[in-house]
Structure formats: structure tokens, C-alpha cells
Design an enzyme around this catalytic site. Structure first.
Site, short mmCIF file in Angstrom:
data_model
loop_
_atom_site.label_atom_id
_atom_site.label_comp_id
_atom_site.label_asym_id
_atom_site.label_seq_id
_atom_site.Cartn_x
_atom_site.Cartn_y
_atom_site.Cartn_z
N CYS A 111 -33.15 -12.00 70.27
CA CYS A 111 -31.91 -12.70 70.59
C CYS A 111 -30.82 -12.37 69.58
CB CYS A 111 -32.20 -14.19 70.69
SG CYS A 111 -30.94 -15.15 71.52
N HIS A 112 -30.39 -13.33 68.76
CA HIS A 112 -29.38 -13.11 67.72
C HIS A 112 -30.00 -12.58 66.43
CE1 HIS A 112 -27.00 -15.69 70.39
NE2 HIS A 112 -25.93 -15.28 69.75
#
Length: 179
Positions: A111-112
Site C-alpha cells: 500500500c503506502h
């Protein structure tokens, strides 16, 4: 080749981690027999998030300031917006990431999470994926960014979002076993 039941995996995270992206891979690693250590920039419990709502907390096992990357076989970086954004400002977290890449040990980010990899300056020339909102940052850091469920590029394993966790967990465990 590393036997997963003998592997020691480091997770680095702080407040704002996406709950499923820490807890689910952590549990998959434990279920596979790995020893898992959670290190943070703080000693009190860190706050997980379920998207934009507070989730569960977890107490770190160690401080990122005391971690020796040589003691571990692999590194896991969960996402969440605030988690990698905070950790990329921690020089010790950046040094941990760089040490794993220098040693060609498996690094998995979801994800991030790859935001921390960009800040550590380890993505140039690497193929990876991430949450859509940080892809421009990764491109600017020299990465070859694709939109795929899971991407394995040598020692690097990346995924886009919580829906990708089953494929991410499988690829992470395979990367550890192949190391």
C-alpha cells in the site's frame, strides 16, 4: 534457502498503520513458523487504522533505534497513510531499509509502505506496485511502477492494498524461503 520456521522477520511500523496490512501478514508469518519482531519509534502501543477509522493497537517488541538488521532475515513494511509518512522521517528506519537492501534480504511493502522505500532511495530501477496516490512519488524516485496485485523484483515484494494481502503473504513467505 531459508527455512521459514527458522526465519526471523522484522516489521517496522508506528501509529497510523493499516491494521490488516500489519496484523494479517504478521499472523501468516507466525502461522508459518517464523519469529516476528515489531519495532517502532515509540515503546507504547501503536494505533492501527481501518482505512480512516481507528482500529486495534499493538505494543512494539523493540525500538527501531536499537534494531540490528543483521539479526533478521526479512523486513515487512505495512502501509496506512500516516505510518510510512512518519517512518520516512526517522533516520533509523531509513538505515534499516538500506541495510536490508544492501544485504539483498527480502523486503516486503504494501500500500503506502513503498513511500518509505522511496525516501530510503532504494527503488530506482526496481519494478514495484503501491497504492495509487504514491505512484508518482515512486516514479519520481526512479521506480518502474505497475498496477498488479503483487510484484516480486529480486528481493523486493510489493502489493497495492488490503485486498492483495493473500497474494502478498504468499509472495513474502516464498521470498524468505528462496533467500
Amino acid at each position: 534457502m531459508t527455512d521459514i520456521s527458522k526465519a526471523k522477520v522484522l516489521i517496522i511500523a508506528t501509529d497510523g498503520f493499516e491494521q490488516s496490512e500489519l496484523f494479517d501478514p504478521r499472523q501468516a508469518l507466525i502461522d508459518a513458523g517464523a519469529q516476528v519482531v515489531l519495532a517502532s519509534n515509540k515503546s507504547e502501543p501503536i494505533q492501527g487504522m481501518k482505512h480512516d477509522v481507528k482500529g486495534d493497537t499493538i505494543r512494539p517488541d523493540a525500538s527501531i533505534h536499537d534494531v540490528d538488521p543483521a539479526d533478521y532475515d526479512a523486513l515487512l513494511i505495512p502501509g496506512g497513510v500516516a505510518n510510512p509518512d512518519t517512518m520516512r522521517m526517522e533516520e533509523d528506519a531509513l538505515n534499516i531499509v538500506r541495510a536490508f537492501f544492501d544485504a539483498s534480504k527480502p523486503v516486503a511493502a504494501i500500500c503506502h509502505g513503498p513511500w518509505l522505500l522511496a525516501e530510503a532511495d532504494v527503488v530506482a530501477g526496481r519494478k514495484l506496485t503501491s497504492w495509487p496516490s504514491i505512484r508518482t512519488d515512486l516514479l519520481n524516485a526512479g521506480a518502474n511502477v505497475v498496477d498488479e496485485q503483487v510484484v516480486v523484483d529480486g528481493n523486493l515484494v510489493t502489493s497495492r492494498k488490503p485486498d492483495d494481502i493473500p497474494a502478498f503473504n504468499k509472495a513474502l513467505i516464498e521470498a524468505i524461503e528462496a533467500a
